[in-house]
Design a protein around this motif. Sequence first.
Motif, PDB file in Angstrom:
ATOM      1  N   TRP A  75      -4.916 -17.291 -31.594  1.00  0.00           N
ATOM      2  CA  TRP A  75      -6.112 -16.574 -31.128  1.00  0.00           C
ATOM      3  C   TRP A  75      -5.813 -15.895 -29.795  1.00  0.00           C
ATOM      4  N   ASP A  76      -6.529 -16.126 -28.719  1.00  0.00           N
ATOM      5  CA  ASP A  76      -6.381 -15.330 -27.484  1.00  0.00           C
ATOM      6  C   ASP A  76      -4.919 -15.006 -27.179  1.00  0.00           C
ATOM      7  N   LEU A  99      -2.656 -18.330 -27.443  1.00  0.00           N
ATOM      8  CA  LEU A  99      -3.103 -19.696 -27.716  1.00  0.00           C
ATOM      9  C   LEU A  99      -2.783 -19.968 -29.177  1.00  0.00           C
ATOM     10  N   HIS A 111      -9.919 -25.430 -30.129  1.00  0.00           N
ATOM     11  CA  HIS A 111     -10.077 -25.374 -28.673  1.00  0.00           C
ATOM     12  C   HIS A 111      -9.581 -26.635 -27.965  1.00  0.00           C
ATOM     13  N   TRP A 163      -5.623 -23.284 -21.998  1.00  0.00           N
ATOM     14  CA  TRP A 163      -6.488 -22.182 -22.393  1.00  0.00           C
ATOM     15  C   TRP A 163      -6.014 -20.888 -21.746  1.00  0.00           C
ATOM     16  N   SER A 164      -6.786 -19.836 -21.959  1.00  0.00           N
ATOM     17  CA  SER A 164      -6.274 -18.487 -21.719  1.00  0.00           C
ATOM     18  C   SER A 164      -5.923 -18.166 -20.287  1.00  0.00           C
ATOM     19  N   ARG A 245     -12.557 -20.448 -16.324  1.00  0.00           N
ATOM     20  CA  ARG A 245     -11.261 -20.251 -16.986  1.00  0.00           C
ATOM     21  C   ARG A 245     -10.846 -18.768 -17.019  1.00  0.00           C
ATOM     22  N   ASP A 246      -9.720 -18.523 -17.641  1.00  0.00           N
ATOM     23  CA  ASP A 246      -9.238 -17.190 -18.041  1.00  0.00           C
ATOM     24  C   ASP A 246      -8.849 -16.283 -16.871  1.00  0.00           C
ATOM     25  N   GLU A 264     -13.490 -16.210 -15.659  1.00  0.00           N
ATOM     26  CA  GLU A 264     -14.821 -16.546 -16.195  1.00  0.00           C
ATOM     27  C   GLU A 264     -15.428 -17.704 -15.417  1.00  0.00           C
ATOM     28  N   GLU A 338     -16.111 -13.928 -20.791  1.00  0.00           N
ATOM     29  CA  GLU A 338     -14.781 -14.505 -20.935  1.00  0.00           C
ATOM     30  C   GLU A 338     -13.690 -13.461 -20.772  1.00  0.00           C
ATOM     31  N   ILE A 354     -15.425 -10.280 -22.526  1.00  0.00           N
ATOM     32  CA  ILE A 354     -15.892 -10.526 -23.893  1.00  0.00           C
ATOM     33  C   ILE A 354     -17.084 -11.467 -23.886  1.00  0.00           C
ATOM     34  N   TYR A 421     -12.548 -11.375 -32.203  1.00  0.00           N
ATOM     35  CA  TYR A 421     -13.031 -11.815 -30.899  1.00  0.00           C
ATOM     36  C   TYR A 421     -11.871 -11.783 -29.915  1.00  0.00           C
ATOM     37  N   SER A 422     -12.218 -12.027 -28.638  1.00  0.00           N
ATOM     38  CA  SER A 422     -11.217 -12.101 -27.578  1.00  0.00           C
ATOM     39  C   SER A 422     -10.462 -10.787 -27.432  1.00  0.00           C
ATOM     40  N   PHE A 434      -8.345 -11.173 -31.980  1.00  0.00           N
ATOM     41  CA  PHE A 434      -7.914 -12.059 -33.083  1.00  0.00           C
ATOM     42  C   PHE A 434      -8.985 -12.137 -34.163  1.00  0.00           C
TER      43      PHE A 434
HETATM   44  C1  FRU Z   1     -11.948 -16.971 -25.810  1.00  0.00           C
HETATM   45  C2  FRU Z   1     -11.888 -18.375 -25.273  1.00  0.00           C
HETATM   46  C3  FRU Z   1     -11.385 -18.372 -23.852  1.00  0.00           C
HETATM   47  C4  FRU Z   1     -10.752 -19.712 -23.724  1.00  0.00           C
HETATM   48  C5  FRU Z   1     -10.205 -19.955 -25.107  1.00  0.00           C
HETATM   49  C6  FRU Z   1     -10.230 -21.392 -25.522  1.00  0.00           C
HETATM   50  O1  FRU Z   1     -11.789 -16.890 -27.172  1.00  0.00           O
HETATM   51  O2  FRU Z   1     -13.146 -18.961 -25.365  1.00  0.00           O
HETATM   52  O3  FRU Z   1     -12.408 -18.182 -22.922  1.00  0.00           O
HETATM   53  O4  FRU Z   1      -9.750 -19.687 -22.746  1.00  0.00           O
HETATM   54  O5  FRU Z   1     -10.968 -19.175 -25.987  1.00  0.00           O
HETATM   55  O6  FRU Z   1      -9.817 -21.565 -26.834  1.00  0.00           O
END
Ligand code: FRU
Length: 492
Positions: A75-76, A99, A111, A163-164, A245-246, A264, A338, A354, A421-422, A434
């Motif tokens: 994903w991210d 991720l 997650h 995480w991201s 995060r992020d 975020e 995010e 996002i 998303y992301s 993703f």
């Molecule tokens: C976005 C998100 C990020 C986070 C990650 C965790 O898709 O929510 O904010 O770092 O996914 O899986």
Amino acid sequence: ETELQPGPEPTIHTQEAYDPESDFTAKWTRADARQIKRLSDPDAGSRENSMPAALTMPTVPQDFPDMSNGEVWVWDTWPLTDEDGNQYSVNGWEVIFSLVADRSLDFDERHHYAKIGYFYRPAGVPFEERPENGGWTYGGLVFDEGVTGQIFEDQSFSHQTQWSGSARIFKGGEIKLFFTDVAFYRNPDGSNIKPYDPRIALSVGKLHSNKHGVSFTGFDTVHDLLQADGTYYQTGEQNEFFNFRDPFTFEDPDNPGETYMVFEGNTAMPREEAYCTEEDLGYRDGDPYAETVDEVNASGATYQIANVGLAKAKNTELTEWEFLPPVLSANCVTDQTERPQYVFKDGKAYLFTISHRGTYAAGIDGPEGVYAFVGDGIRSDFQPLNQGSGLALGNPTNLNFAGGQPFAPDYNQHPGHFQAYSHYVMPGGLVQSFIDTIGTHDDFVRGGTLAPTVKIDLDGASSAVDYSYGDGGLGGWADIPANIAVNPGGKV
Ligand code: FRU
Ligand code: FRU
Ligand code: FRU
């Protein structure tokens, strides 16, 4: 421009810049965010898109190829960048961080088990000439087991995840990997023993490559950079469901030599005492569609108080940081802004972030997607793009019907409601994301790989999807092209 449905006027924003060190925080107001619904066609029927095509990601087909060839959920994702957001290939290789999680997990469990992995592919190949799935090779995990858990004083965590973040490249192939280091302290039933502990972190490594591929050394220690402070950024004590995060680092064109970071956060109020103000609502005087502060505060909207944080590096190694006040708040608008990032274009700063349909506050609605704000500097009275709404690129969505969940889309939703998303905005207006869920209530598949890259054109306070890009607006799957090649000949 889309003809707007009846509703309130957006807040007047000047786009004026403020000193990054000052305490001006732009507000994405309820009046602004209610423009999203005004852009939506109230007559769009079951499973149709109600949003303008210019702001909608083209529909992604259900038979998508998997970029990891079945190895991991993905994903991210983020590329190797410099201080201006340029994307680098090194020694003839493009490199991305994602991720990832084991495919034996249910996709929605990811997650709590996320780890940062990486992929590489030969640089300089147009997407039309690459393998359909983007042509990436999965290189494995960045960190050895145990490395990212070391920064937590309390080692009794039930889950420890990565995480991201974002990755910066420096001379000699040095990589500064900024990410979110997270410890969860949970009971077997999923409830918290104590709030989770997300920290903005840095690990420094080195990229190596030869004709066979790319590897890293040195990612064996983690610097704990920032923990939410409770003054600008909500803590776990204030709200066990807080977001922090992020990290995304960059240089402000107006302040050369300084490195900043956006991330975020949430507005630092205790969950049960949170309130929103007249300024958070942002209605113009006498607007017949205005709400009162009391009615908004009684509606439950105070549970959604996202912000975009700003921090400034205190040393050139980027190992010491200080918080500055948030650059944007979305109090009583949404709970998650995010993966924030800046794009600088035509003398303007564009802030992208996002947000989810499901994190909007009571009385506000909008698609899953990426939102954008424009101003004269990194701290500005940001104007939300596209008729004041903020929406830049949403999934095909019907706002006349509920959304459901990625694991159970609403019967009446468009098959693209959860398609991607992301979103991450790249040079030239390319946008990667993703795949989450594609299809309708009775026929959907989960994703776990990157979507086709799309393109948006930015023009002042407007943007539009470029439907001439790729196939009806859809470019290559998992296409994250470098725009700068370092040592393209491939010899170190
Ligand atoms: C976005 C998100 C990020 C986070 C990650 C965790 O898709 O929510 O904010 O770092 O996914 O899986
Ligand atoms: C934004 C900026 C800076 C200036 C400050 C003062 O970064 O325009 O150039 O120092 O705001 O308004
Ligand atoms: C929804 C979400 C993500 C976040 C995660 C936290 O998918 O809120 O944005 O990363 O769940 O568990």
